[in-house]
Design a protein around this motif. Structure first.
Motif, short mmCIF file in Angstrom:
data_model
loop_
_atom_site.label_atom_id
_atom_site.label_comp_id
_atom_site.label_asym_id
_atom_site.label_seq_id
_atom_site.Cartn_x
_atom_site.Cartn_y
_atom_site.Cartn_z
N LEU A 63 0.83 -1.21 0.00
CA LEU A 63 0.00 0.00 0.00
C LEU A 63 0.87 1.26 0.00
O LEU A 63 0.51 2.26 -0.63
CB LEU A 63 -0.93 0.00 1.22
CG LEU A 63 -2.09 -1.00 1.15
CD1 LEU A 63 -2.78 -1.10 2.51
CD2 LEU A 63 -3.09 -0.60 0.07
N ALA A 64 2.02 1.19 0.69
CA ALA A 64 2.93 2.34 0.67
C ALA A 64 3.52 2.56 -0.71
O ALA A 64 3.82 3.70 -1.10
CB ALA A 64 4.04 2.14 1.71
N LEU A 65 3.69 1.48 -1.49
CA LEU A 65 4.26 1.62 -2.83
C LEU A 65 3.32 2.36 -3.79
O LEU A 65 3.78 2.89 -4.81
CB LEU A 65 4.59 0.24 -3.41
CG LEU A 65 5.59 -0.64 -2.65
CD1 LEU A 65 5.92 -1.88 -3.45
CD2 LEU A 65 6.85 0.14 -2.32
N ARG A 66 2.04 2.36 -3.48
CA ARG A 66 1.09 3.05 -4.36
C ARG A 66 1.38 4.55 -4.45
O ARG A 66 0.99 5.20 -5.43
CB ARG A 66 -0.33 2.85 -3.85
CG ARG A 66 -0.85 1.44 -3.94
CD ARG A 66 -2.21 1.31 -3.25
NE ARG A 66 -3.19 2.20 -3.85
CZ ARG A 66 -4.01 1.87 -4.85
NH1 ARG A 66 -3.97 0.66 -5.36
NH2 ARG A 66 -4.88 2.75 -5.32
N ASP A 67 2.06 5.11 -3.45
CA ASP A 67 2.34 6.55 -3.43
C ASP A 67 3.57 6.93 -4.26
O ASP A 67 3.84 8.12 -4.45
CB ASP A 67 2.56 7.03 -1.99
CG ASP A 67 1.33 6.82 -1.13
OD1 ASP A 67 0.22 6.82 -1.69
OD2 ASP A 67 1.48 6.65 0.10
N LEU A 68 4.32 5.93 -4.74
CA LEU A 68 5.56 6.22 -5.45
C LEU A 68 5.28 6.53 -6.92
O LEU A 68 4.37 5.96 -7.53
CB LEU A 68 6.52 5.04 -5.34
CG LEU A 68 6.98 4.70 -3.92
CD1 LEU A 68 7.92 3.52 -3.94
CD2 LEU A 68 7.65 5.90 -3.25
N PRO A 69 6.09 7.42 -7.53
CA PRO A 69 5.85 7.79 -8.93
C PRO A 69 6.13 6.65 -9.91
O PRO A 69 5.50 6.57 -10.95
CB PRO A 69 6.80 8.98 -9.15
CG PRO A 69 7.84 8.84 -8.09
CD PRO A 69 7.18 8.22 -6.92
N ARG A 70 7.09 5.79 -9.59
CA ARG A 70 7.43 4.67 -10.48
C ARG A 70 7.09 3.36 -9.79
O ARG A 70 7.95 2.64 -9.28
CB ARG A 70 8.92 4.72 -10.85
CG ARG A 70 9.29 5.97 -11.65
CD ARG A 70 10.76 5.98 -12.01
NE ARG A 70 11.12 7.16 -12.80
CZ ARG A 70 12.35 7.43 -13.22
NH1 ARG A 70 13.34 6.60 -12.92
NH2 ARG A 70 12.58 8.51 -13.94
N VAL A 152 -1.06 -2.87 -5.64
CA VAL A 152 -0.38 -1.66 -6.11
C VAL A 152 -1.11 -1.02 -7.29
O VAL A 152 -1.18 0.21 -7.38
CB VAL A 152 1.08 -1.98 -6.48
CG1 VAL A 152 1.76 -0.76 -7.09
CG2 VAL A 152 1.86 -2.43 -5.24
N TRP A 153 -1.70 -1.82 -8.16
CA TRP A 153 -2.23 -1.28 -9.40
C TRP A 153 -3.74 -1.14 -9.44
O TRP A 153 -4.27 -0.48 -10.34
CB TRP A 153 -1.77 -2.14 -10.58
CG TRP A 153 -0.30 -2.08 -10.78
CD1 TRP A 153 0.62 -3.02 -10.42
CD2 TRP A 153 0.46 -0.99 -11.33
NE1 TRP A 153 1.89 -2.61 -10.73
CE2 TRP A 153 1.83 -1.36 -11.30
CE3 TRP A 153 0.11 0.24 -11.87
CZ2 TRP A 153 2.83 -0.53 -11.76
CZ3 TRP A 153 1.12 1.07 -12.34
CH2 TRP A 153 2.47 0.68 -12.29
N SER A 154 -4.46 -1.75 -8.51
CA SER A 154 -5.93 -1.65 -8.54
C SER A 154 -6.36 -0.24 -8.14
O SER A 154 -5.74 0.39 -7.28
CB SER A 154 -6.56 -2.65 -7.58
OG SER A 154 -6.28 -3.97 -7.98
N PRO A 155 -7.42 0.28 -8.75
CA PRO A 155 -7.96 1.58 -8.30
C PRO A 155 -8.30 1.54 -6.82
O PRO A 155 -8.72 0.50 -6.29
CB PRO A 155 -9.22 1.75 -9.17
CG PRO A 155 -8.96 0.90 -10.38
CD PRO A 155 -8.16 -0.27 -9.89
#
Length: 359
Positions: A63-70, A152-155
């Motif tokens: 969930l924290a990775l969702r905030d990263l630009p890449r 990471v990729w789901s809305p």
């Protein structure tokens, strides 16, 4: 404060979570060392406490990775970090088991090496003796293959329904397994058979992520509500089974693991905030935390530690005869397991863990 190298923000980590790791691995090891001395307690359920912990910790990182630009690169780093954490110790222990000629390892090593132990055991409907516990490691690796992409990729709006479906896929898969004739002990080995344990842990992480402005565990009431909802669903399933409205599969055996998982999820949720009283002191005790930090190695080797010890003694030209009384042999297995797991943590796991800093 714990952090993940691929994460953009620090992740709060409670030492009591290591204490829970210790509780889960000791319970499982005890159930294997002294199966006739469990006094009616389902100690083998400790593996599902570990699943709940894994679902929580891994989902929180993702969930924290969702905030990263890449995010694509972040997920790639996540996989590399997981490999550094899990593969060296696992393949070392698998190699030791092969050298020590642990029963069935030389015939089935390829299944274990490919993390397909659960598939082989479920398809044969037969346990693999001293390496049967590898099934849970296979389930976790299969979980890692799909879960990062979903989280990471789901809305954002889809995350709740995805977690709900993951949780419900557990009892659904166990029902299907029962209707096709798979015996109950092997239901959890079907890839989705433990999804409810992993999923309720993920729900704890999701609840904290949604309340990011407040400390995780503060003011959250969802575990109580969740337990009530699951209890109601289980009651309905039991009633339908009794009324023969659905094909008769014991509803309690289908739903039991999910009910157990909700209880474990509440325990994890409380441990993050910090248990008070004697239980909190037990979980945070330095010895408990120390066992929790070597729990991976303990789990890997505990079931065949006496066989490895005998092989090491023979290789050193010493008397390899070990005690045969169950309690004495269990104590020997415990001491051997703790020594080998500690050595493996320092010599193998720690150096690879330090490599994460390069990512």
């Amino acid at each position: 404060m714990a952090t993940d190298g691929a994460s953009a923000r620090p992740l709060r980590y409670s030492p009591q979570l290591d204490g829970l790791r210790a509780v889960s691995v000791v319970a499982v090891a005890y159930s294997h060392w002294l199966p006739a001395w469990q006094f009616g307690l389902p100690l083998g359920a400790g593996v599902h406490l570990f699943f709940v912990l894994s679902g929580f910790l891994i989902t929180r990182i993702l969930l924290a990775l969702r905030d990263l630009p890449r995010r694509g690169q972040a997920v790639g780093r996540f996989y590399v970090r997981r490999a550094l954490r899990l593969f060296p110790a696992f393949y070392l222990v698998l190699g030791l088991a092969w050298l020590a000629d642990v029963p069935l390892v030389r015939e089935t090593w390829a299944w274990h090496a490919a993390y397909l132990s659960n598939v082989r055991i479920a398809s044969d409907a037969r346990w693999m003796g001293h390496v049967s516990h590898f099934w849970s490691l296979a389930v976790e690796e299969q979980f890692y293959l799909l879960w990062p992409w979903l989280i990471v990729w789901s809305p954002r709006a889809w995350l709740g329904p995805i977690l709900a479906m993951a949780v419900l896929s557990g009892p659904a898969s166990r029902y299907i397994a029962a209707t096709v004739g798979l015996a109950e002990p092997f239901w959890a080995l079907v890839p989705a058979g433990s999804a409810d344990s992993l999923g309720v842990g993920a729900l704890v992480a999701w609840a904290g992520w949604r309340r990011a402005a407040a400390p995780l565990g503060t003011g959250a009431r969802w575990p109580v509500r969740g337990l009530l909802v699951v209890a109601a669903l289980a009651w309905v399933a039991l009633a339908m089974s009794e009324a023969r409205a659905v094909p008769l599969v014991p509803a309690w055996t289908v739903w039991r693991q999910l009910l157990q998982g909700v209880v474990f999820a509440w325990v994890v949720w409380r441990a993050v905030a910090g248990f008070a009283g004697p239980f909190g002191r037990l979980l945070a005790h330095p010895w408990t935390v120390a066992v929790g930090r070597i729990s991976y190695g303990v789990y890997l080797i505990h079931a065949f530690a006496p066989i490895v010890l005998e092989w090491l003694l023979r290789a050193a030209g010493l008397d390899a005869r070990l005690p045969t009384h169950p309690v004495t042999r269990a104590v020997t297995a415990m001491a051997t397991t703790l020594l080998l797991a500690t050595a493996m943590r320092r010599i193998v796991e720690a150096p690879f863990q330090r490599m994460k800093a390069w990512l």
